[in-house]
Scaffold this motif. Sequence first.
Motif, mmCIF file in Angstrom:
data_model
loop_
_atom_site.group_PDB
_atom_site.id
_atom_site.type_symbol
_atom_site.label_atom_id
_atom_site.label_comp_id
_atom_site.label_asym_id
_atom_site.label_seq_id
_atom_site.Cartn_x
_atom_site.Cartn_y
_atom_site.Cartn_z
ATOM 1 N N VAL A 42 -4.903 -7.374 -0.167
ATOM 2 C CA VAL A 42 -5.699 -6.179 0.123
ATOM 3 C C VAL A 42 -5.446 -5.051 -0.889
ATOM 4 C CG1 VAL A 42 -4.142 -4.994 1.720
ATOM 5 C CG2 VAL A 42 -6.588 -4.858 2.074
ATOM 6 N N LEU A 43 -4.344 -5.097 -1.586
ATOM 7 C CA LEU A 43 -3.982 -4.005 -2.509
ATOM 8 C C LEU A 43 -5.037 -3.682 -3.558
ATOM 9 C CD1 LEU A 43 -0.178 -4.517 -3.030
ATOM 10 C CD2 LEU A 43 -1.327 -2.593 -1.939
ATOM 11 N N PRO A 44 -5.622 -4.657 -4.259
ATOM 12 C CA PRO A 44 -6.611 -4.305 -5.284
ATOM 13 C C PRO A 44 -7.798 -3.519 -4.726
ATOM 14 C CG PRO A 44 -5.960 -6.592 -5.524
ATOM 15 C CD PRO A 44 -5.363 -6.092 -4.234
ATOM 16 N N GLN A 45 -8.147 -3.766 -3.493
ATOM 17 C CA GLN A 45 -9.284 -3.076 -2.877
ATOM 18 C C GLN A 45 -8.917 -1.659 -2.444
ATOM 19 O OE1 GLN A 45 -10.608 -5.685 0.251
ATOM 20 N NE2 GLN A 45 -10.370 -7.437 -1.087
ATOM 21 N N LEU A 46 -7.631 -1.369 -2.302
ATOM 22 C CA LEU A 46 -7.185 -0.065 -1.823
ATOM 23 C C LEU A 46 -6.651 0.844 -2.924
ATOM 24 C CD1 LEU A 46 -5.285 -1.096 1.412
ATOM 25 C CD2 LEU A 46 -7.577 -0.135 1.225
ATOM 26 N N ALA A 47 -6.534 0.349 -4.116
ATOM 27 C CA ALA A 47 -5.928 1.131 -5.203
ATOM 28 C C ALA A 47 -6.567 2.507 -5.316
ATOM 29 C CB ALA A 47 -6.060 0.370 -6.516
ATOM 30 N N GLY A 48 -5.736 3.534 -5.204
ATOM 31 C CA GLY A 48 -6.199 4.903 -5.329
ATOM 32 C C GLY A 48 -6.890 5.464 -4.102
ATOM 33 N N THR A 49 -7.015 4.702 -3.039
ATOM 34 C CA THR A 49 -7.762 5.160 -1.866
ATOM 35 C C THR A 49 -6.922 5.918 -0.851
ATOM 36 O OG1 THR A 49 -9.327 3.353 -2.105
ATOM 37 C CG2 THR A 49 -9.251 4.409 0.020
ATOM 38 N N PRO A 50 -5.948 5.286 -0.204
ATOM 39 C CA PRO A 50 -5.315 5.995 0.912
ATOM 40 C C PRO A 50 -4.347 7.089 0.487
ATOM 41 C CG PRO A 50 -4.408 3.782 0.730
ATOM 42 C CD PRO A 50 -5.463 3.920 -0.328
ATOM 43 N N THR A 51 -4.362 8.151 1.267
ATOM 44 C CA THR A 51 -3.349 9.182 1.110
ATOM 45 C C THR A 51 -2.494 9.253 2.367
ATOM 46 O OG1 THR A 51 -4.891 10.846 1.902
ATOM 47 C CG2 THR A 51 -4.697 10.574 -0.482
ATOM 48 N N ARG A 52 -2.932 8.587 3.393
ATOM 49 C CA ARG A 52 -2.173 8.526 4.642
ATOM 50 C C ARG A 52 -2.515 7.212 5.342
ATOM 51 N NH1 ARG A 52 0.205 13.242 6.690
ATOM 52 N NH2 ARG A 52 1.429 12.616 8.465
ATOM 53 N N ILE A 53 -1.516 6.607 5.971
ATOM 54 C CA ILE A 53 -1.712 5.333 6.656
ATOM 55 C C ILE A 53 -1.279 5.497 8.105
ATOM 56 C CG2 ILE A 53 -1.004 2.905 6.762
ATOM 57 C CD1 ILE A 53 -0.508 3.068 3.734
ATOM 58 N N TRP A 54 -2.137 5.097 9.039
ATOM 59 C CA TRP A 54 -1.835 5.156 10.467
ATOM 60 C C TRP A 54 -1.908 3.758 11.058
ATOM 61 C CZ3 TRP A 54 -5.324 9.048 8.721
ATOM 62 C CH2 TRP A 54 -4.809 10.339 8.786
ATOM 63 N N PRO A 55 -0.820 3.013 11.051
ATOM 64 C CA PRO A 55 -0.864 1.673 11.638
ATOM 65 C C PRO A 55 -0.576 1.724 13.135
ATOM 66 C CG PRO A 55 1.274 2.032 10.704
ATOM 67 C CD PRO A 55 0.453 3.271 10.394
ATOM 68 N N SER A 56 -0.938 0.667 13.781
ATOM 69 C CA SER A 56 -0.484 0.465 15.155
ATOM 70 C C SER A 56 1.030 0.306 15.088
ATOM 71 C CB SER A 56 -1.118 -0.822 15.697
ATOM 72 O OG SER A 56 -0.402 -1.300 16.809
ATOM 73 N N PRO A 57 1.747 0.635 16.147
ATOM 74 C CA PRO A 57 3.197 0.437 16.135
ATOM 75 C C PRO A 57 3.604 -1.034 16.223
ATOM 76 C CG PRO A 57 2.508 1.322 18.244
ATOM 77 C CD PRO A 57 1.298 1.323 17.358
ATOM 78 N N LEU A 58 2.647 -1.930 16.433
ATOM 79 C CA LEU A 58 2.973 -3.349 16.526
ATOM 80 C C LEU A 58 3.387 -3.892 15.164
ATOM 81 C CD1 LEU A 58 0.082 -4.483 18.869
ATOM 82 C CD2 LEU A 58 2.442 -3.959 19.481
ATOM 83 N N LEU A 59 4.356 -4.790 15.165
ATOM 84 C CA LEU A 59 4.921 -5.333 13.933
ATOM 85 C C LEU A 59 3.861 -5.920 13.015
ATOM 86 C CD1 LEU A 59 7.407 -5.958 12.256
ATOM 87 C CD2 LEU A 59 7.665 -8.071 13.538
ATOM 88 N N ARG A 60 2.893 -6.649 13.567
ATOM 89 C CA ARG A 60 1.892 -7.296 12.719
ATOM 90 C C ARG A 60 1.047 -6.283 11.948
ATOM 91 N NH1 ARG A 60 0.096 -8.124 18.081
ATOM 92 N NH2 ARG A 60 -1.922 -7.180 18.510
ATOM 93 N N ARG A 62 2.309 -2.912 11.267
ATOM 94 C CA ARG A 62 3.243 -2.145 10.437
ATOM 95 C C ARG A 62 3.665 -2.921 9.193
ATOM 96 N NH1 ARG A 62 4.936 2.492 11.802
ATOM 97 N NH2 ARG A 62 6.760 2.353 10.492
ATOM 98 N N GLU A 63 3.771 -4.231 9.319
ATOM 99 C CA GLU A 63 4.177 -5.067 8.177
ATOM 100 C C GLU A 63 3.242 -4.842 6.989
ATOM 101 O OE1 GLU A 63 6.313 -8.054 6.095
ATOM 102 O OE2 GLU A 63 6.783 -7.283 8.081
ATOM 103 N N VAL A 64 1.954 -4.918 7.215
ATOM 104 C CA VAL A 64 0.981 -4.709 6.137
ATOM 105 C C VAL A 64 0.983 -3.247 5.689
ATOM 106 C CG1 VAL A 64 -1.469 -4.746 5.536
ATOM 107 C CG2 VAL A 64 -0.475 -6.654 6.784
ATOM 108 N N ALA A 65 0.972 -2.315 6.638
ATOM 109 C CA ALA A 65 0.913 -0.889 6.301
ATOM 110 C C ALA A 65 2.094 -0.452 5.435
ATOM 111 C CB ALA A 65 0.867 -0.063 7.580
ATOM 112 N N GLU A 66 3.283 -0.894 5.774
ATOM 113 C CA GLU A 66 4.459 -0.506 4.994
ATOM 114 C C GLU A 66 4.415 -1.082 3.586
ATOM 115 O OE1 GLU A 66 7.748 -1.592 7.490
ATOM 116 O OE2 GLU A 66 7.396 0.115 8.828
ATOM 117 N N ARG A 67 3.999 -2.330 3.466
ATOM 118 C CA ARG A 67 3.924 -2.940 2.135
ATOM 119 C C ARG A 67 2.846 -2.276 1.276
ATOM 120 N NH1 ARG A 67 6.783 -7.639 1.432
ATOM 121 N NH2 ARG A 67 7.799 -8.390 3.303
ATOM 122 N N VAL A 68 1.727 -1.954 1.879
ATOM 123 C CA VAL A 68 0.658 -1.274 1.146
ATOM 124 C C VAL A 68 1.135 0.114 0.718
ATOM 125 C CG1 VAL A 68 -1.626 -0.207 1.400
ATOM 126 C CG2 VAL A 68 -1.252 -2.572 2.157
ATOM 127 N N GLY A 69 1.762 0.853 1.615
ATOM 128 C CA GLY A 69 2.267 2.181 1.281
ATOM 129 C C GLY A 69 3.273 2.156 0.150
#
Length: 80
Positions: A42-60, A62-69
């Motif tokens: 998903v990273l190539p599609q998000l490059a330069g886009t997010p300035t804030r990430i709001w994931p669900s607190p569920l591990l599945r 947060r795992e993606v959100a933290e790596r993307v951040g």
Amino acid sequence: MRRSPELVTVRHAPVTARWSGRCYGAIDVDVAPAAPEAAARVLPQLAGTPTRIWPSPLLRCREVAERVGIALGDTEEVDG
């Protein structure tokens, strides 16, 4: 000219095979070993886009959100 706010949604990481085909809703199920690859895809599609990430607190989620951040390096924080 000011850029309009943009909302981008990303699906959670894959879950382990034991949960495949089930509706697991709000249950915090195990993340599949392929979760890092899911974030990388998903990273190539998000490059330069997010300035804030709001994931669900569920591990599945947060795992993606933290790596993307971490990979993008320009997010304020990962809220969840």
